[in-house]
Motif scaffolding. Structure first.
Motif, PDB file in Angstrom:
ATOM      1  N   LEU A  48       0.823  -1.206   0.000  1.00 26.48           N
ATOM      2  CA  LEU A  48       0.000   0.000   0.000  1.00 26.48           C
ATOM      3  C   LEU A  48       0.859   1.258   0.000  1.00 26.48           C
ATOM      4  O   LEU A  48       1.935   1.299   0.600  1.00 26.48           O
ATOM      5  N   SER A  49       0.341   2.280  -0.673  1.00 33.66           N
ATOM      6  CA  SER A  49       0.898   3.620  -0.606  1.00 33.66           C
ATOM      7  C   SER A  49      -0.253   4.514  -0.150  1.00 33.66           C
ATOM      8  O   SER A  49      -1.355   4.425  -0.689  1.00 33.66           O
ATOM      9  N   LEU A  50      -0.009   5.343   0.868  1.00 35.72           N
ATOM     10  CA  LEU A  50      -1.099   6.127   1.458  1.00 35.72           C
ATOM     11  C   LEU A  50      -0.872   7.618   1.263  1.00 35.72           C
ATOM     12  O   LEU A  50       0.236   8.121   1.533  1.00 35.72           O
ATOM     13  N   TYR A  51      -1.905   8.309   0.786  1.00 31.90           N
ATOM     14  CA  TYR A  51      -1.838   9.766   0.701  1.00 31.90           C
ATOM     15  C   TYR A  51      -2.936  10.348   1.598  1.00 31.90           C
ATOM     16  O   TYR A  51      -4.107   9.980   1.469  1.00 31.90           O
ATOM     17  N   PHE A  52      -2.547  11.249   2.504  1.00 32.56           N
ATOM     18  CA  PHE A  52      -3.514  11.933   3.368  1.00 32.56           C
ATOM     19  C   PHE A  52      -3.534  13.412   3.023  1.00 32.56           C
ATOM     20  O   PHE A  52      -2.480  14.059   3.025  1.00 32.56           O
ATOM     21  N   HIS A  53      -4.724  13.924   2.734  1.00 36.80           N
ATOM     22  CA  HIS A  53      -4.842  15.354   2.424  1.00 36.80           C
ATOM     23  C   HIS A  53      -5.262  16.103   3.689  1.00 36.80           C
ATOM     24  O   HIS A  53      -6.334  15.837   4.248  1.00 36.80           O
ATOM     25  N   LEU A  54      -4.395  17.021   4.129  1.00 38.56           N
ATOM     26  CA  LEU A  54      -4.663  17.843   5.312  1.00 38.56           C
ATOM     27  C   LEU A  54      -4.850  19.276   4.797  1.00 38.56           C
ATOM     28  O   LEU A  54      -3.878  19.998   4.574  1.00 38.56           O
ATOM     29  N   PRO A  55      -6.092  19.700   4.570  1.00 39.97           N
ATOM     30  CA  PRO A  55      -6.373  20.823   3.656  1.00 39.97           C
ATOM     31  C   PRO A  55      -6.312  22.235   4.232  1.00 39.97           C
ATOM     32  O   PRO A  55      -6.533  23.186   3.488  1.00 39.97           O
ATOM     33  N   PHE A  56      -6.016  22.391   5.528  1.00 37.28           N
ATOM     34  CA  PHE A  56      -6.200  23.711   6.130  1.00 37.28           C
ATOM     35  C   PHE A  56      -4.999  24.639   5.958  1.00 37.28           C
ATOM     36  O   PHE A  56      -3.845  24.207   6.030  1.00 37.28           O
ATOM     37  N   CYS A  57      -5.303  25.908   5.735  1.00 35.85           N
ATOM     38  CA  CYS A  57      -4.288  26.964   5.676  1.00 35.85           C
ATOM     39  C   CYS A  57      -4.832  28.193   6.395  1.00 35.85           C
ATOM     40  O   CYS A  57      -6.049  28.374   6.512  1.00 35.85           O
ATOM     41  N   ARG A  58      -3.896  29.059   6.841  1.00 34.54           N
ATOM     42  CA  ARG A  58      -4.339  30.286   7.505  1.00 34.54           C
ATOM     43  C   ARG A  58      -4.801  31.318   6.479  1.00 34.54           C
ATOM     44  O   ARG A  58      -5.768  32.035   6.687  1.00 34.54           O
TER      45      ARG A  58
END
Length: 455
Positions: A48-58
């Motif tokens: 498996l290859s895992l991509y996590f999107h953590l979308p927050f910006c200031r």
């Protein structure tokens, strides 16, 4: 001597080929039920290859094409972690989460805009659900140097992260002001020092050429400052100006963007600069030191390209987790919802937040193999493609080979019965050289193409 004015005629809308078919072809025709079938029928031997999107910006960086959520509220980020955890639990119904994981990537947004406690919570949830990371797993995180503490880096290191990528783009104050991202060299150096002291195996710097007010001379100064940071890898992306897709890009005055001939001059100098400083060009926009795994992979012809860029970990089953993330299997691409309300609603209903995708035909697979090999290694082994797909290459791609003759006459591409090989100058136009193999692009009139310019 390269005639940059002459080559600027190749500046036309074209895909970056992080996938084939490109995301433009993703649709809801690829249904949720079919996606679940695909998840459950992938090759069991593949890791498996895992991509996590953590979308927050200031706040918004005007050049950014990513799917971002602007917020200053900590509770929004805590709530998102709750949903990421639920998404993994639902996913575990359809794939074996105990399989070996060879790659994990945190993209954004700004992953380090999450607090140290929030980052620790995400990492612990991932390791609880995916406990079998390989010893040589590539575990990486994108970092905005303006948002990084030693505590966060220690948590990343403890969580198995061994690669970090710092977004710099350009060190010139006038350019930074125009793209709404003020970030001093000292700030970036402090962040790089924190990563080195924590023992990160690889430090990458991201630059972008083609930004407003950039000139050949100004970018030379940015390159001189970048080399002082002694990065292991450098990515130098061509700015993708797509204001019809990203509203924040409309804040950029298009009259201040450099001409294609200036951009080609910058790119050519950038390649010469890094190669003369001991780096090797990897694919169309990456550079790495000779002892880097990417460098070794290109020598063996084993470099791969996916949504996370260039990698040595090809042949894995990529699972996208989080808002807007994209997964890739043997014969499909799948993308999650881009809107937070739809993302949460699906999970509340006990379903994966899958929105759309595409199932690959045999023709798609053949063209994908050709395009990805050219994008990664700048050459193509024709007998290998013929053997793998049982085709007569020159008959199958007669139209593409005809289209490539223009590049052959310019000395940018060499073609014989055994291989297609792109010259060092031709690498500047690799997207154009791959476009004749794209069956979908031929169906879209050039004026209606929504891609960024190739040069």
């Amino acid at each position: 001597m390269i005639d940059f004015e002459k080559f600027s005629k190749y500046s036309k809308p074209g895909p970056r080929y992080t996938s084939y078919p490109t995301a433009v072809e993703f649709s809801e025709k690829f249904t949720y039920d079919r996606y679940i079938e695909k998840l459950q029928s992938q090759d069991e031997s593949k890791p498996l290859s895992l991509y996590f999107h953590l979308p927050f910006c200031r706040s918004a960086c005007y050049f950014c094409g990513c799917n971002v959520v602007y917020t200053s509220k900590e509770e929004k980020k805590d709530r998102y972690i709750d949903y990421l955890t639920k998404e993994m639990e639902i996913l575990s119904q359809f794939i074996d989460t105990k399989k070996e994981v060879t790659q994990l990537h945190f993209g954004g947004g700004t992953p380090t805009f999450f607090s140290d406690a929030q980052l620790e919570r995400v990492i612990e949830a991932i390791h609880k659900m995916f406990p079998n990371f390989s010893n040589d797993a590539e575990v990486s995180c994108e970092i905005d140097p303006r948002f990084l503490t030693k505590k966060q880096m220690d948590i990343l290191k403890k969580g198995g992260f061994n690669r970090v990528s710092f977004g710099v783009q350009d060190f010139e104050p006038k350019v930074q002001e125009a793209v709404h991202r003020l970030q001093s060299f000292e700030e970036t150096k402090r962040a790089v020092d924190i990563a080195r002291e924590a023992g990160m195996k690889s430090v990458n710097i991201d630059l972008i050429y083609g930004l407003p007010y950039q000139t050949f001379e100004s970018f030379k100064r940015t390159l001189d400052m970048t080399i002082k940071l002694d990065p292991d890898r450098i990515a130098v992306f061509n700015y993708a100006h797509v204001p019809w897709m990203k509203k924040t890009m409309r804040k950029i005055d298009e009259t201040t963007l450099p001409h294609p001939s200036e951009k080609l001059k910058i790119l050519k100098y950038t390649i010469d600069f890094f190669t003369s400083n001991g780096y090797k060009m990897i694919g169309m926009d990456h550079f790495a030191k000779p002892d880097d795994e990417l460098f070794k992979a290109i020598e063996k012809g084993e470099l791969h390209r996916n949504f996370q860029g260039y990698t040595t970990k090809g042949g894995s089953h990529l699972i996208g987790i989080g808002l807007t993330s994209i997964g890739e299997g043997d014969d499909y691409y799948a993308q999650n919802y881009k809107e937070m309300n739809f993302y949460e609603k699906a999970i509340d209903e006990g379903k994966l937040p899958f929105h759309r995708g595409v199932e690959l035909s045999l023709d798609d697979k053949i063209r994908k193999a050709v395009i990805m090999e050219l994008m990664s290694n700048f050459k193509l082994n024709i007998p290998r493609i013929e053997k793998e797909f049982s085709i007569d290459f020159k008959k199958y791609f007669a139209d593409a080979i005809e289209e490539l003759q223009e590049f052959v006459k310019e000395g940018l591409v060499y073609i014989d019965d055994q291989k297609i090989e792109v010259s060092p100058t031709g690498t500047l136009l690799i997207r154009n050289i791959c476009m004749p193999f794209d069956a979908y692009l031929k169906k879209i009139p050039e004026k209606k193409r929504v891609f960024s310019k190739t040069v």
